[in-house]
Design an enzyme around this catalytic site. Structure first.
Site: not given
Length: 348
Positions: A38, A40, A43, A96, A99, A176, A263, A265, A288
C-alpha cells in the site's frame, strides 16, 4: 518467523527472523499467504515525514492480507482454525461515542495494523476476532483476498452517493481508482471518466469499464465532457489522487448539486473555490477506510455474484512476487505505472 522489519527510525526494511506473535484470549493468529503493498507501506519504507507522524519503530508493517487461521484465543467464538480470511486493519476501542453508536470506522482511538501495531508483512499476524473477515466462497483467491482492504476503500468511496444513471468522474487511476471504475460500472453509472498521466494505468482503466481514460497532461476534463457528449457537468466525483490540482479541477466540472467523495490524501493544503462549492450546492465527503462492516458485506456480495466484476478487480493485481523479492515489489509499487503489487508469503 520471517518478517519485513523496520528496526529503527530510518529508511528501509530488513527481511529477518522475528518471534511469532502471541495470541490473546480474543485474538486470532493467521498464517499469512498473500499481502498487498500500500502507499502507506511506501511511506513507512522511506521513513518520510508522513511515516514519522504515523509509526514508532521497531515494527512490522503490512495491513492488506489474506491467510489461514491457525490458532484462536480462548474467548473466540465464531472464527475457526482453517478459515480463510482477510482482516480489517483498523482496530477500534469499542467505547468512544462513535464506537458505541455503531460507527466504528469513526473511532477516535483507532490503532492500525501494520502502522501502530505489528502487521502482515510476516509469516504470521495476530488481530482481534472482531477484525477478521471470513471468506466463505471459493471464488475469492489468495490474490483477490489480499486486496480486500483497498477494494473496500473503493467500495466505500463509490457507494457514498447514488450512482445509478449518473455521470462519474474519478481523478487518479491508481489501484483504488481503478477498482472504483469497476464498482461504478457494476452499480449502474451512465458515463465514467477517469484521469491520470500513466499510459499503463489509463489502459487498465479502460479494461475496468471506463468510457473515457483522460491523460490530463494532454486533455482537460472540460474537453472530455464534450467527447462524452455530456450537456452538463459530472454528477458524482471521486478524488483518489491527492494531487493539488485534481480537486479544484473536479469542482470546476461538477453539475449543480453534485457530490464529491474524497479519498486521496494531499501532502499540502489545496486552494479551492469555496464560492463555487456554495453557489453550486456541492457536497464534499471525506472517506477514510471502510464502513465497519457494511462495506465488507457489500464487497463480498458484489464479488461473489458478479464474475465480470470479480475478474476486473482481480486484474488490478499486476505484480505477484515471492516475499523474498520484496525490494522489487516495493520498487514496482513506487513506480506508479502498474496496478497492485502482492507478495507471496508461502515461500518460506
Amino acid at each position: 518467523m520471517k518478517a519485513l522489519y523496520k528496526s529503527g527510525p530510518y529508511a528501509g526494511f530488513e527481511l529477518v527472523d522475528r518471534p511469532e506473535p502471541v495470541t490473546g484470549d480474543r485474538d486470532v493468529k493467521i498464517r499469512v499467504m498473500t499481502a498487498g503493498i500500500c502507499g502507506t507501506d511506501l511511506h513507512i519504507q522511506a521513513y518520510d515525514d508522513a511515516a514519522k507522524a504515523m509509526i514508532k519503530a521497531p515494527m512490522i508493517p503490512g495491513h492488506e492480507f489474506y491467510g489461514e487461521v491457525v490458532e484462536v484465543g480462548d474467548d473466540v467464538n465464531d472464527v475457526k482454525v482453517g478459515d480463510r480470511v482477510s482482516g480489517e486493519g483498523h482496530v477500534v476501542c469499542g467505547m468512544c461515542r462513535n464506537c458505541r453508536a455503531g460507527r466504528r470506522q469513526m473511532c477516535i482511538n483507532t490503532v492500525s495494523v501494520g502502522v501502530q501495531r505489528d502487521g502482515a508483512f510476516a509469516e504470521f499476524v495476530v488481530i482481534p476476532e472482531t477484525n477478521v473477515w471470513v471468506h466463505r466462497d471459493a471464488s475469492i483467491t489468495p490474490e483477490l483476498g489480499a486486496i480486500f482492504d483497498p477494494f473496500g476503500n473503493a467500495v466505500h468511496t463509490a457507494l457514498s452517493f447514488p450512482l445509478v444513471g449518473e455521470d462519474v468522474l474519478i481523478t487518479g487511476a491508481g489501484p483504488i481508482g481503478l477498482m472504483a471504475v469497476a464498482v461504478a460500472r457494476h452499480a449502474g453509472a451512465r458515463k465514467i471518466a477517469i484521469t491520470d498521466v500513466s499510459p499503463n494505468r489509463l489502459e487498465l482503466a479502460r479494461g475496468m469499464g471506463a468510457d473515457l481514460a483522460i491523460d490530463v497532461s494532454k486533455m482537460r476534463i472540460k474537453e472530455a465532457q464534450h467527447e462524452l457528449g455530456m450537456l452538463e457537468g459530472f454528477d458524482f466525483g471521486m478524488e483518489m489522487s491527492g494531487h493539488p490540482t485534481a480537486l479544484p479541477e473536479m469542482i470546476e466540472n461538477m453539475n449543480h448539486g453534485g457530490h464529491i467523495s474524497m479519498l486521496g490524501l494531499p501532502s499540502s493544503s489545496i486552494d479551492i473555490d469555496w464560492g463555487k462549492v456554495v453557489t453550486h450546492m456541492l457536497t464534499l465527503k471525506g472517506i477514510y477506510g471502510r464502513e465497519m462492516f457494511e462495506t465488507w458485506y457489500a464487497m463480498s456480495a458484489m464479488l461473489t455474484s458478479n464474475p465480470q466484476l470479480r475478474e476486473r478487480v482481480a486484474s488490478v493485481v499486476t505484480d505477484f512476487l515471492p516475499a523474498t523479492e520484496w525490494e522489487a515489489g516495493f520498487e514496482a509499487a513506487r513506480s506508479g505505472h502498474g496496478g497492485k503489487v502482492v507478495l507471496d508469503w508461502t515461500v518460506f
